[in-house]
Write a protein that holds these residues in place. Structure first.
Motif, PDB file in Angstrom:
ATOM      1  N   GLU A  40       0.247  -1.510  -0.266  1.00 56.50           N
ATOM      2  CA  GLU A  40      -0.472  -0.242  -0.018  1.00 56.50           C
ATOM      3  C   GLU A  40       0.798   1.162   0.439  1.00 56.50           C
ATOM      4  OE1 GLU A  40      -2.469  -0.474   3.297  1.00 56.50           O
ATOM      5  OE2 GLU A  40      -3.947  -1.435   2.242  1.00 56.50           O
ATOM      6  N   LYS A  41       1.993   1.668   0.531  1.00 64.55           N
ATOM      7  CA  LYS A  41       3.149   2.121   0.625  1.00 64.55           C
ATOM      8  C   LYS A  41       3.349   2.460  -0.173  1.00 64.55           C
ATOM      9  CE  LYS A  41       3.536   2.013   5.976  1.00 64.55           C
ATOM     10  NZ  LYS A  41       4.876   2.173   6.490  1.00 64.55           N
ATOM     11  N   ARG A  42       3.724   1.691  -1.174  1.00 64.78           N
ATOM     12  CA  ARG A  42       4.427   2.120  -2.819  1.00 64.78           C
ATOM     13  C   ARG A  42       4.068   1.940  -3.402  1.00 64.78           C
ATOM     14  NH1 ARG A  42       8.970  -2.868  -1.593  1.00 64.78           N
ATOM     15  NH2 ARG A  42       9.798  -2.526   0.317  1.00 64.78           N
ATOM     16  N   VAL A  43       2.437   1.608  -3.915  1.00 69.34           N
ATOM     17  CA  VAL A  43       1.868   2.121  -4.557  1.00 69.34           C
ATOM     18  C   VAL A  43       0.609   3.002  -3.961  1.00 69.34           C
ATOM     19  CG1 VAL A  43       1.582  -0.032  -5.994  1.00 69.34           C
ATOM     20  CG2 VAL A  43       0.169   0.438  -3.806  1.00 69.34           C
ATOM     21  N   GLN A  44       0.950   3.759  -3.055  1.00 69.48           N
ATOM     22  CA  GLN A  44       0.232   5.082  -3.021  1.00 69.48           C
ATOM     23  C   GLN A  44      -1.163   4.656  -2.712  1.00 69.48           C
ATOM     24  OE1 GLN A  44       2.133   8.312  -4.479  1.00 69.48           O
ATOM     25  NE2 GLN A  44       4.450   7.987  -2.950  1.00 69.48           N
ATOM     26  N   THR A  45      -1.816   3.747  -2.757  1.00 64.04           N
ATOM     27  CA  THR A  45      -3.371   3.373  -2.439  1.00 64.04           C
ATOM     28  C   THR A  45      -3.880   2.173  -1.841  1.00 64.04           C
ATOM     29  OG1 THR A  45      -5.477   3.443  -3.702  1.00 64.04           O
ATOM     30  CG2 THR A  45      -3.560   2.126  -4.887  1.00 64.04           C
ATOM     31  N   THR A  46      -4.900   2.415  -1.081  1.00 65.90           N
ATOM     32  CA  THR A  46      -5.199   1.255   0.042  1.00 65.90           C
ATOM     33  C   THR A  46      -7.105   0.373  -1.054  1.00 65.90           C
ATOM     34  OG1 THR A  46      -7.124   3.004   0.632  1.00 65.90           O
ATOM     35  CG2 THR A  46      -4.721   2.017   1.992  1.00 65.90           C
ATOM     36  N   THR A  47      -7.177   1.215  -2.183  1.00 60.54           N
ATOM     37  CA  THR A  47      -7.814   0.462  -3.539  1.00 60.54           C
ATOM     38  C   THR A  47      -7.689  -1.177  -3.708  1.00 60.54           C
ATOM     39  OG1 THR A  47      -8.043   3.019  -4.570  1.00 60.54           O
ATOM     40  CG2 THR A  47      -9.445   1.268  -4.874  1.00 60.54           C
ATOM     41  N   ASN A  48      -8.808  -2.199  -2.865  1.00 60.50           N
ATOM     42  CA  ASN A  48      -8.773  -3.163  -3.951  1.00 60.50           C
ATOM     43  C   ASN A  48      -7.911  -3.663  -3.579  1.00 60.50           C
ATOM     44  OD1 ASN A  48     -11.570  -2.358  -3.721  1.00 60.50           O
ATOM     45  ND2 ASN A  48     -11.161  -1.849  -5.955  1.00 60.50           N
ATOM     46  N   LEU A  49      -7.022  -3.049  -3.298  1.00 61.76           N
ATOM     47  CA  LEU A  49      -4.907  -4.495  -2.955  1.00 61.76           C
ATOM     48  C   LEU A  49      -5.328  -5.824  -2.461  1.00 61.76           C
ATOM     49  CD1 LEU A  49      -2.636  -1.909  -1.235  1.00 61.76           C
ATOM     50  CD2 LEU A  49      -3.546  -2.223  -4.270  1.00 61.76           C
ATOM     51  N   LYS A  50      -6.080  -6.054  -1.831  1.00 63.97           N
ATOM     52  CA  LYS A  50      -6.324  -7.460  -1.450  1.00 63.97           C
ATOM     53  C   LYS A  50      -7.299  -8.357  -2.790  1.00 63.97           C
ATOM     54  CE  LYS A  50      -6.850 -10.621   1.871  1.00 63.97           C
ATOM     55  NZ  LYS A  50      -5.823 -11.878   2.224  1.00 63.97           N
ATOM     56  N   LYS A  51      -8.352  -7.662  -3.055  1.00 69.93           N
ATOM     57  CA  LYS A  51      -8.407  -8.170  -3.752  1.00 69.93           C
ATOM     58  C   LYS A  51      -7.749  -8.149  -5.595  1.00 69.93           C
ATOM     59  CE  LYS A  51     -13.533  -8.141  -6.401  1.00 69.93           C
ATOM     60  NZ  LYS A  51     -13.994  -7.391  -7.455  1.00 69.93           N
ATOM     61  N   ILE A  52      -7.327  -7.226  -5.703  1.00 69.01           N
ATOM     62  CA  ILE A  52      -6.069  -8.078  -6.841  1.00 69.01           C
ATOM     63  C   ILE A  52      -5.084  -8.238  -6.455  1.00 69.01           C
ATOM     64  CG2 ILE A  52      -4.596  -6.463  -8.192  1.00 69.01           C
ATOM     65  CD1 ILE A  52      -6.082  -3.575  -7.590  1.00 69.01           C
ATOM     66  N   LEU A  53      -4.320  -9.155  -5.336  1.00 69.57           N
ATOM     67  CA  LEU A  53      -3.832  -9.742  -5.223  1.00 69.57           C
ATOM     68  C   LEU A  53      -4.325 -10.885  -5.289  1.00 69.57           C
ATOM     69  CD1 LEU A  53      -1.741  -7.450  -1.843  1.00 69.57           C
ATOM     70  CD2 LEU A  53      -0.765  -8.594  -3.925  1.00 69.57           C
ATOM     71  N   GLU A  54      -5.710 -11.186  -4.770  1.00 71.32           N
ATOM     72  CA  GLU A  54      -6.085 -11.849  -5.052  1.00 71.32           C
ATOM     73  C   GLU A  54      -6.389 -12.737  -6.689  1.00 71.32           C
ATOM     74  OE1 GLU A  54      -9.201 -11.868  -2.825  1.00 71.32           O
ATOM     75  OE2 GLU A  54      -8.372 -12.300  -0.788  1.00 71.32           O
ATOM     76  N   ASN A  55      -6.365 -11.906  -7.381  1.00 66.42           N
ATOM     77  CA  ASN A  55      -6.972 -12.268  -8.457  1.00 66.42           C
ATOM     78  C   ASN A  55      -5.715 -12.326  -9.646  1.00 66.42           C
ATOM     79  OD1 ASN A  55      -8.055 -11.837 -11.454  1.00 66.42           O
ATOM     80  ND2 ASN A  55      -6.831 -10.012 -11.297  1.00 66.42           N
ATOM     81  N   LEU A  56      -4.393 -12.214  -8.636  1.00 65.02           N
ATOM     82  CA  LEU A  56      -2.981 -11.942  -9.388  1.00 65.02           C
ATOM     83  C   LEU A  56      -3.140 -13.910  -9.302  1.00 65.02           C
ATOM     84  CD1 LEU A  56      -1.315  -8.686  -9.009  1.00 65.02           C
ATOM     85  CD2 LEU A  56      -1.921  -9.979 -11.083  1.00 65.02           C
ATOM     86  N   GLN A  57      -3.091 -13.978  -7.943  1.00 63.57           N
ATOM     87  CA  GLN A  57      -2.810 -14.846  -7.900  1.00 63.57           C
ATOM     88  C   GLN A  57      -3.768 -16.212  -8.755  1.00 63.57           C
ATOM     89  OE1 GLN A  57      -4.257 -16.082  -3.414  1.00 63.57           O
ATOM     90  NE2 GLN A  57      -2.689 -16.795  -2.917  1.00 63.57           N
ATOM     91  N   VAL A  58      -4.963 -16.001  -9.045  1.00 67.46           N
ATOM     92  CA  VAL A  58      -5.747 -16.695  -9.965  1.00 67.46           C
ATOM     93  C   VAL A  58      -4.571 -17.048 -11.369  1.00 67.46           C
ATOM     94  CG1 VAL A  58      -7.707 -17.138 -10.935  1.00 67.46           C
ATOM     95  CG2 VAL A  58      -7.739 -16.255  -8.510  1.00 67.46           C
ATOM     96  N   ILE A  59      -4.374 -15.655 -11.708  1.00 68.00           N
ATOM     97  CA  ILE A  59      -3.865 -15.527 -12.969  1.00 68.00           C
ATOM     98  C   ILE A  59      -2.011 -15.716 -13.206  1.00 68.00           C
ATOM     99  CG2 ILE A  59      -2.327 -13.938 -14.812  1.00 68.00           C
ATOM    100  CD1 ILE A  59      -4.688 -11.470 -13.611  1.00 68.00           C
TER     101      ILE A  59
END
Length: 87
Positions: A40-59
């Motif tokens: 979150e600190k590196r990308v400077q947002t908290t927007t749906n990060l957990k969901k994005i990580l889970e989506n990347l996990q599937v990909i």
């Protein structure tokens, strides 16, 4: 990701978003697994990060590298079935 055919039309995966690409790059370059707060600190947002990580996990599930979360820290690892190649 499997491409599905319907009426002879192939559905290709959509292009990754800018945020998905940033998260991939951060995780790929990291020397150690990263927790959600660090990402979150590196990308400077908290927007749906957990969901994005889970989506990347599937990909990455069927790729040579997998995105894994161990003890709430995220990192890319060699796919388990390919680990013998690293020995």
């Amino acid at each position: 990701m499997k491409n599905k055919k319907k009426d002879n039309i192939i559905n290709f995966p959509s292009a990754p978003t800018k945020l998905e690409r940033q998260i991939e790059a951060i995780l790929f370059a990291a020397a150690e697994p990263l927790d959600l707060e660090t990402i979150e600190k590196r990308v400077q947002t908290t927007t749906n990060l957990k969901k994005i990580l889970e989506n990347l996990q599937v990909i990455y599930k069927t790729r040579g590298i997998n995105l894994v979360c161990i003890k709430n820290k995220w990192s890319f690892r060699t796919a388990e079935d390919l680990s013998k190649l690293m020995a």
